[in-house]
Design an enzyme around this catalytic site. Structure first.
Site, PDB file in Angstrom:
ATOM      1  N   ASN A   1      64.043 -11.846  75.288  1.00 49.28           N
ATOM      2  CA  ASN A   1      64.060 -11.265  73.596  1.00 49.28           C
ATOM      3  C   ASN A   1      62.740 -11.314  73.451  1.00 49.28           C
ATOM      4  O   ASN A   1      61.786 -11.921  73.296  1.00 49.28           O
ATOM      5  CB  ASN A   1      64.549 -12.341  72.850  1.00 49.28           C
ATOM      6  CG  ASN A   1      64.501 -11.849  71.184  1.00 49.28           C
ATOM      7  OD1 ASN A   1      63.848 -10.845  70.722  1.00 49.28           O
ATOM      8  ND2 ASN A   1      65.034 -12.562  70.284  1.00 49.28           N
ATOM      9  N   PRO A   2      62.068  -9.811  73.493  1.00 53.76           N
ATOM     10  CA  PRO A   2      60.548  -9.558  73.455  1.00 53.76           C
ATOM     11  C   PRO A   2      60.077  -9.964  72.146  1.00 53.76           C
ATOM     12  O   PRO A   2      58.633  -9.957  72.046  1.00 53.76           O
ATOM     13  CB  PRO A   2      60.618  -7.991  73.693  1.00 53.76           C
ATOM     14  CG  PRO A   2      61.878  -7.470  73.542  1.00 53.76           C
ATOM     15  CD  PRO A   2      62.819  -8.651  73.673  1.00 53.76           C
TER      16      PRO A   2
ATOM     17  N   GLY B   1      64.791 -17.686  71.599  1.00 56.26           N
ATOM     18  CA  GLY B   1      65.042 -18.680  70.632  1.00 56.26           C
ATOM     19  C   GLY B   1      66.599 -19.196  70.804  1.00 56.26           C
ATOM     20  O   GLY B   1      67.243 -18.591  71.796  1.00 56.26           O
ATOM     21  N   ASP B   2      67.097 -20.198  69.969  1.00 53.40           N
ATOM     22  CA  ASP B   2      68.501 -20.520  69.866  1.00 53.40           C
ATOM     23  C   ASP B   2      69.658 -19.450  70.048  1.00 53.40           C
ATOM     24  O   ASP B   2      70.564 -19.506  70.518  1.00 53.40           O
ATOM     25  CB  ASP B   2      68.789 -21.639  69.088  1.00 53.40           C
ATOM     26  CG  ASP B   2      67.893 -22.969  69.249  1.00 53.40           C
ATOM     27  OD1 ASP B   2      67.741 -23.240  70.496  1.00 53.40           O
ATOM     28  OD2 ASP B   2      67.838 -23.820  68.409  1.00 53.40           O
TER      29      ASP B   2
ATOM     30  N   VAL C   1      69.990 -17.599  73.118  1.00 56.71           N
ATOM     31  CA  VAL C   1      70.266 -18.465  74.304  1.00 56.71           C
ATOM     32  C   VAL C   1      72.029 -18.575  73.825  1.00 56.71           C
ATOM     33  O   VAL C   1      72.649 -18.727  74.794  1.00 56.71           O
ATOM     34  CB  VAL C   1      69.890 -19.833  74.109  1.00 56.71           C
ATOM     35  CG1 VAL C   1      70.533 -21.056  74.963  1.00 56.71           C
ATOM     36  CG2 VAL C   1      68.176 -19.832  74.687  1.00 56.71           C
ATOM     37  N   ASN C   2      72.221 -18.767  72.490  1.00 59.97           N
ATOM     38  CA  ASN C   2      73.549 -18.816  72.195  1.00 59.97           C
ATOM     39  C   ASN C   2      74.509 -17.544  72.682  1.00 59.97           C
ATOM     40  O   ASN C   2      75.568 -17.542  73.214  1.00 59.97           O
ATOM     41  CB  ASN C   2      73.633 -18.982  70.692  1.00 59.97           C
ATOM     42  CG  ASN C   2      75.350 -19.161  69.964  1.00 59.97           C
ATOM     43  OD1 ASN C   2      76.115 -18.278  70.421  1.00 59.97           O
ATOM     44  ND2 ASN C   2      75.436 -20.095  69.416  1.00 59.97           N
TER      45      ASN C   2
ATOM     46  N   THR D   1      61.902 -21.540  67.661  1.00 61.60           N
ATOM     47  CA  THR D   1      61.224 -22.946  66.827  1.00 61.60           C
ATOM     48  C   THR D   1      61.999 -24.043  66.822  1.00 61.60           C
ATOM     49  O   THR D   1      61.227 -25.188  66.556  1.00 61.60           O
ATOM     50  CB  THR D   1      61.254 -22.276  65.195  1.00 61.60           C
ATOM     51  OG1 THR D   1      62.495 -21.888  64.909  1.00 61.60           O
ATOM     52  CG2 THR D   1      60.416 -20.863  64.986  1.00 61.60           C
TER      53      THR D   1
ATOM     54  N   ASP E   1      80.394 -34.551  77.582  1.00 62.24           N
ATOM     55  CA  ASP E   1      81.113 -35.799  77.301  1.00 62.24           C
ATOM     56  C   ASP E   1      82.693 -35.375  76.880  1.00 62.24           C
ATOM     57  O   ASP E   1      83.379 -35.974  76.946  1.00 62.24           O
ATOM     58  CB  ASP E   1      80.621 -36.803  76.392  1.00 62.24           C
ATOM     59  CG  ASP E   1      80.371 -36.104  74.989  1.00 62.24           C
ATOM     60  OD1 ASP E   1      80.947 -34.946  74.848  1.00 62.24           O
ATOM     61  OD2 ASP E   1      79.796 -36.566  74.042  1.00 62.24           O
TER      62      ASP E   1
ATOM     63  N   ASP F   1      73.177 -19.887  61.952  1.00 56.07           N
ATOM     64  CA  ASP F   1      73.508 -18.518  61.627  1.00 56.07           C
ATOM     65  C   ASP F   1      74.858 -18.805  60.720  1.00 56.07           C
ATOM     66  O   ASP F   1      75.684 -19.461  61.062  1.00 56.07           O
ATOM     67  CB  ASP F   1      73.534 -17.613  62.663  1.00 56.07           C
ATOM     68  CG  ASP F   1      72.089 -17.413  63.251  1.00 56.07           C
ATOM     69  OD1 ASP F   1      71.285 -17.350  62.569  1.00 56.07           O
ATOM     70  OD2 ASP F   1      72.342 -17.399  64.571  1.00 56.07           O
TER      71      ASP F   1
END
Length: 295
Positions: A9-10, A66-67, A70-71, A93, A215, A275
């Protein structure tokens, strides 16, 4: 011949994004015969790129961002018959999954420390037809998180979510929820529900101290609040973390839950990994040890 896809993600990582990309590509070239790099331009690109790599039988897929990015990468691989090993270099962040896996939050350090011999299974959460890595949040405080300005996230990092949440406290709403937990039904009144798959939520690693990435369980915390004073008493306990029931917070683990409002005319959206997600009702379940991830 081993192949790896690096999805970048640039817009993440600010001015250093390009240098991090070059470092990551060089690092991956020390492990794999072929390194392909693709840049995202819009939402959904990372998921599409990851899915294409799986269809082309790549050995591994790495994401840099970021998250949210990745998601997307994980979502692109979820529930495919063939799923490459997954890795990522954090540039966000909050970086909840990196915290849960013990990956350095410093991007350069995370790249330099990569060892492809360190792999572990990762549980994935599924909410309706979407996927999540860390948390589904429901209620008043999560509703305020949906409205956090991206500039505030950049300025304050993980504290932006809590600043917004505390601003919202004076307008706290209490909802009657019907929960069906592993087949057993209960009705509760609460302002806030959190359903997590890891110990790190919003950058706070103490909220679900017993939650592990593999788990095979999801972890539910909800406020047992009926008034604003109850809510104010529950918030400090939430931040310090819980692995058992208290006067202010209920805690339990499960494999599948359905969450709906008792009042069918009421409307409430969930928040998925920071989100905005679907409106209630939602069904949430765990996909145990579903992806092999580098840590």
């Amino acid at each position: 011949m081993s192949k790896v896809l690096l999805i970048v993600n640039p817009s993440a990582g600010g001015e250093k994004a390009k240098s991090f990309e070059d470092l990551a590509k060089k690092k991956l070239e020390s492990f794999f015969d072929e390194v392909m790099v693709k840049h995202t331009e819009k939402g959904g690109d990372a998921a599409a790129f990851a899915k294409e790599a799986a269809e082309d039988r790549y050995d591994s897929v790495f994401v840099m961002g970021g998250d949210g990015t990745v998601n997307e990468g994980i979502s692109g691989l979820a529930e495919l018959d063939y799923r490459p090993n997954f890795g990522f270099f954090p540039l966000g962040t909050v970086n909840d999954l990196a915290r849960a896996l013990g990956i350095p939050l410093d991007s350069e350090e995370a790249i330099q420390n990569l060892d492809i011999n360190r792999v572990k299974p990762l549980d994935i959460g599924k909410v309706n037809q979407d996927y999540f890595m860390n948390v589904v949040a429901i209620g008043t405080i999560p509703e305020s998180i949906n409205n956090v300005d991206p500039e505030e996230k950049t300025k304050w990092g993980k504290l932006a979510y809590f600043i917004s949440g505390f601003k919202q406290l004076r307008d706290t709403s209490f909802y009657e929820f019907r929960l069906t937990i592993d087949g057993e039904e209960r009705t509760i009144k609460s302002s806030t529900l959190l359903i997590g798959s890891t110990n790190s939520i919003g950058g706070f690693e103490s909220i679900l101290p017993d939650a592990a990435v593999n788990d095979g369980l999801l972890h539910l915390l909800y406020f047992k609040d009926k008034t604003l004073l109850d809510t104010l008493a529950a918030v400090p306990e939430l931040i310090t973390g819980h692995s058992e029931e208290s006067d202010n917070i209920e805690y339990l683990t499960f494999k599948e839950i359905r969450v709906e409002l008792v009042n069918p005319e009421a409307e409430l959206s969930v928040n998925v990994d920071g989100d905005e997600g679907d409106e209630l009702p939602v069904t949430i379940r765990v996909l145990p040890s579903h992806l092999n991830v580098y840590y």
